[in-house]
Design a protein around this motif. Structure first.
Motif, PDB file in Angstrom:
ATOM      1  N   GLU A 159      -6.553 -27.331  11.287  1.00 48.41           N
ATOM      2  CA  GLU A 159      -6.170 -27.182   9.833  1.00 48.41           C
ATOM      3  C   GLU A 159      -7.932 -26.327   9.755  1.00 48.41           C
ATOM      4  O   GLU A 159      -8.535 -27.535  10.485  1.00 48.41           O
ATOM      5  CB  GLU A 159      -6.631 -28.119   9.670  1.00 48.41           C
ATOM      6  N   ILE A 160      -7.325 -25.240   9.655  1.00 49.71           N
ATOM      7  CA  ILE A 160      -9.551 -24.948   8.753  1.00 49.71           C
ATOM      8  C   ILE A 160      -9.222 -25.067   7.319  1.00 49.71           C
ATOM      9  O   ILE A 160      -9.018 -25.534   6.668  1.00 49.71           O
ATOM     10  CB  ILE A 160      -9.179 -23.502   9.109  1.00 49.71           C
ATOM     11  N   TYR A 161     -10.463 -26.094   7.249  1.00 48.54           N
ATOM     12  CA  TYR A 161     -11.536 -26.175   6.523  1.00 48.54           C
ATOM     13  C   TYR A 161     -12.410 -25.566   5.858  1.00 48.54           C
ATOM     14  O   TYR A 161     -12.077 -25.540   4.712  1.00 48.54           O
ATOM     15  CB  TYR A 161     -12.306 -27.917   7.022  1.00 48.54           C
ATOM     16  N   LEU A 162     -13.014 -24.644   6.618  1.00 48.37           N
ATOM     17  CA  LEU A 162     -14.620 -24.217   6.094  1.00 48.37           C
ATOM     18  C   LEU A 162     -14.357 -22.860   7.193  1.00 48.37           C
ATOM     19  O   LEU A 162     -14.821 -23.411   8.105  1.00 48.37           O
ATOM     20  CB  LEU A 162     -15.837 -24.565   5.810  1.00 48.37           C
ATOM     21  N   GLN A 163     -14.312 -21.868   6.411  1.00 49.40           N
ATOM     22  CA  GLN A 163     -14.947 -20.343   7.331  1.00 49.40           C
ATOM     23  C   GLN A 163     -15.643 -19.495   6.661  1.00 49.40           C
ATOM     24  O   GLN A 163     -14.849 -18.698   5.895  1.00 49.40           O
ATOM     25  CB  GLN A 163     -13.641 -19.876   7.807  1.00 49.40           C
ATOM     26  N   ASN A 164     -16.547 -19.354   6.902  1.00 48.11           N
ATOM     27  CA  ASN A 164     -17.510 -18.316   5.970  1.00 48.11           C
ATOM     28  C   ASN A 164     -18.721 -17.728   6.509  1.00 48.11           C
ATOM     29  O   ASN A 164     -18.921 -18.079   8.278  1.00 48.11           O
ATOM     30  CB  ASN A 164     -18.095 -18.773   4.604  1.00 48.11           C
ATOM     31  N   ASP A 165     -20.173 -17.120   6.558  1.00 49.40           N
ATOM     32  CA  ASP A 165     -20.992 -16.118   6.883  1.00 49.40           C
ATOM     33  C   ASP A 165     -21.563 -17.693   7.806  1.00 49.40           C
ATOM     34  O   ASP A 165     -22.362 -17.360   8.986  1.00 49.40           O
ATOM     35  CB  ASP A 165     -21.571 -15.802   6.577  1.00 49.40           C
ATOM     36  N   ALA A 166     -22.025 -18.668   7.427  1.00 53.50           N
ATOM     37  CA  ALA A 166     -23.365 -19.906   7.495  1.00 53.50           C
ATOM     38  C   ALA A 166     -21.672 -20.833   8.862  1.00 53.50           C
ATOM     39  O   ALA A 166     -22.497 -20.871   9.734  1.00 53.50           O
ATOM     40  CB  ALA A 166     -23.064 -20.495   6.292  1.00 53.50           C
ATOM     41  N   TYR A 167     -21.031 -20.359   8.403  1.00 47.56           N
ATOM     42  CA  TYR A 167     -20.185 -22.384   8.949  1.00 47.56           C
ATOM     43  C   TYR A 167     -18.462 -22.230   9.093  1.00 47.56           C
ATOM     44  O   TYR A 167     -17.811 -21.661   9.140  1.00 47.56           O
ATOM     45  CB  TYR A 167     -19.941 -23.522   8.471  1.00 47.56           C
ATOM     46  N   LEU A 168     -17.842 -23.086  10.186  1.00 44.07           N
ATOM     47  CA  LEU A 168     -16.649 -23.023  11.212  1.00 44.07           C
ATOM     48  C   LEU A 168     -16.421 -24.398  11.055  1.00 44.07           C
ATOM     49  O   LEU A 168     -17.303 -25.190  12.390  1.00 44.07           O
ATOM     50  CB  LEU A 168     -16.807 -22.037  11.954  1.00 44.07           C
ATOM     51  N   SER A 169     -15.856 -25.343  10.590  1.00 44.37           N
ATOM     52  CA  SER A 169     -15.470 -26.236  10.386  1.00 44.37           C
ATOM     53  C   SER A 169     -13.426 -26.064  10.398  1.00 44.37           C
ATOM     54  O   SER A 169     -13.288 -25.673   9.948  1.00 44.37           O
ATOM     55  CB  SER A 169     -15.819 -26.701   9.350  1.00 44.37           C
ATOM     56  N   PHE A 170     -13.432 -26.907  11.257  1.00 43.19           N
ATOM     57  CA  PHE A 170     -11.358 -26.899  11.834  1.00 43.19           C
ATOM     58  C   PHE A 170     -11.547 -27.841  12.918  1.00 43.19           C
ATOM     59  O   PHE A 170     -12.032 -28.391  12.868  1.00 43.19           O
ATOM     60  CB  PHE A 170     -10.762 -25.420  12.360  1.00 43.19           C
ATOM     61  N   ARG A 171     -10.261 -28.589  12.770  1.00 44.78           N
ATOM     62  CA  ARG A 171      -9.681 -29.749  13.487  1.00 44.78           C
ATOM     63  C   ARG A 171      -8.328 -29.248  13.889  1.00 44.78           C
ATOM     64  O   ARG A 171      -7.854 -28.419  13.378  1.00 44.78           O
ATOM     65  CB  ARG A 171      -9.316 -31.231  12.427  1.00 44.78           C
ATOM     66  N   VAL A 172      -8.620 -29.746  15.478  1.00 47.04           N
ATOM     67  CA  VAL A 172      -7.032 -29.888  16.198  1.00 47.04           C
ATOM     68  C   VAL A 172      -6.715 -31.022  16.699  1.00 47.04           C
ATOM     69  O   VAL A 172      -7.221 -32.191  16.455  1.00 47.04           O
ATOM     70  CB  VAL A 172      -7.091 -29.325  17.478  1.00 47.04           C
ATOM     71  N   PHE A 173      -5.284 -31.358  16.025  1.00 47.19           N
ATOM     72  CA  PHE A 173      -4.481 -32.425  15.540  1.00 47.19           C
ATOM     73  C   PHE A 173      -2.680 -32.153  16.687  1.00 47.19           C
ATOM     74  O   PHE A 173      -2.943 -31.056  16.811  1.00 47.19           O
ATOM     75  CB  PHE A 173      -4.269 -33.307  15.116  1.00 47.19           C
TER      76      PHE A 173
END
Lengths: 270, 158
Positions: free
Chosen positions: A155-169
């Motif tokens: 699940e990708i929570y945030l993807q922009n120039d500054a950050y990448l945040s996701f989880r693998v479950f």
């Protein structure tokens, strides 16, 4: 000389080949389009900058030029299914492509190792379960109806120039309660993994504790007694992700704060 | 349009390209990386292609270069010298596909293209950018190597 080919023709084509090729072609198309609009934007900026010295009205329109978005394509998704004798598997995981290759390798290898580990163990459990099931009077049909499954998704929570945040479950029919969650929070500008202390400061535990306590005050019956105790504090090693507002959201495990039915509780720290 | 022809060429032959890639590395992840890498590189540089008739040769070249680059980068494939194989009684090479293990990446190319993809020496020479007599000489040497391992009869070159 035809039998020379032997195993060559038997090479199994993975299902993800088609997806992967389509994604690569699509990414190239959108990358090319973005490149053209980037050039157009730059040209527009140049025209405006030049015009600034010519006419005062252009100075007003400067702040209306849209921000040029990041054109790098960071995430590719790999999807594949497989069928083993006693279990079906679905894998849908991201692969990261960033500047810092050591970090990139670390992330991708962590994900791939987790996938392998989960799939191997799930297959073992399914095999053992089937043996036990048949030995205690179960039938093949009965087992087949159980539709043993293991999946790794993301699940990708945030993807922009500054950050990448996701989880693998992960999820497994035989071990639903042992589903795992791996969170990845990356600072793309500094090319490093983020920790809670980076985002919330050295007093992050106090900040998180305060937010949780406030939520407990609003709805005390839902939570375990120990959370209501004066000396209760949030764990230092909590999982977290960045939501689309770039706010930290911490995740507690099931049963940590409340009964299992409440699930994995999340709190956003503003 | 050249771009569309390239895209069609890749999609219509993707399974073949995958098999070629797989023959070099013998594992799925690397084979997929090779095909993806070749797809990406070819899309990026298709304007360099002079005319559609060179499309097939050109793409094969990119694919093979991707395969060989990956091997060099990973150094995952161990190249056993042929005489070492002869001394080991435990290693059994059942067929040509298995015997690829002992060959250097450049030699693998000749075997894969000739025996698995049924190409003429002329086409192999074009793809690998070597002259045809070099290819034939290498091929003879490879056959001798393989003969020892697979216990073949070496027949004529053509």
């Amino acid at each position: 000389m035809n039998d020379l080919k032997g195993k060559y023709n038997d090479i199994l084509i993975p299902k993800e080949l088609d997806t992967m090729i389509n994604t690569t072609i699509q990414s190239h198309k959108s990358h090319t389009k973005k490149k053209f609009s980037l050039i157009a934007s730059l040209a527009a900026v140049c025209i405006f900058t030049f015009s600034l010295n010519v006419s005062p009205s252009f100075a007003e329109t400067m702040h209306q030029i849209p921000v040029i978005k990041n054109i790098a394509n960071i995430l590719t998704v790999r999807s594949y299914e497989f069928d083993k004798e006693n279990i079906h598997g679905d894998v849908n995981i991201p692969s990261v492509d960033i500047e810092d290759k050591a970090l990139e390798t670390y992330i991708n290898e962590t994900i791939n190792n987790k996938v392998n580990e989960v799939l191997v163990e799930a297959e073992l459990r399914a095999d053992e379960y089937k043996t036990a099931y048949l030995e205690t009077g179960g039938t093949e049909e009965g087992f087949a109806e159980k539709n043993m499954n293991v999946s790794v998704d993301h699940e990708i929570y945030l993807q922009n120039d500054a950050y990448l945040s996701f989880r693998v479950f992960t999820h497994e029919t035989l071990a639903a309660v042992y589903g795992e969650n791996l969170y990845f929070n990356i600072d793309l500008k500094q090319q490093k993994t983020l920790a809670l202390i980076d985002l919330l400061g050295p007093d992050y535990i106090e900040k998180i504790t305060a937010v949780v306590k406030e939520a407990v005050k609003q709805d005390p019956d839902q939570y375990f007694d120990e959370v209501k105790a004066d000396d209760w504090q949030a764990r230092a090693d909590l999982s977290f992700y960045l939501n689309d507002q770039e706010n930290v959201t911490v995740v507690f495990e099931k049963y940590e704060l409340a009964s299992g039915a409440m699930g994995r509780l999340e709190f956003t720290i503003n | 349009m050249l771009y569309k022809q390239l895209v069609d060429h890749i999609k219509n032959n993707q399974e073949k390209f995958y098999r070629v890639a797989y023959s070099y590395v013998k594992n799925r992840e690397d084979a997929l990386d090779i095909v993806q890498d070749a797809t990406y590189k070819s899309l990026k540089s298709y304007k360099k292609l002079k005319s559609p008739e060179y499309l097939s040769t050109w793409f094969y070249r990119i694919l093979i270069n991707s395969a060989i680059s990956l091997i060099r980068k990973n150094k995952k494939v161990t190249q056993w010298p042929a005489d070492l194989i002869l001394q080991s009684t435990e290693v059994i090479y059942l067929d040509l596909y298995d015997a690829l293990e002992v060959l250097k990446p450049d030699d693998k190319t000749i075997v894969i293209l000739r025996y698995f993809e049924d190409m003429k020496f002329k086409d192999i020479a074009e793809i690998t950018n070597q002259n045809i007599s070099t290819i034939k000489t290498k091929h003879t040497r490879i056959l001798k190597q393989l003969k020892e391992i697979l216990d073949w009869e070496v027949t004529s070159i053509e």
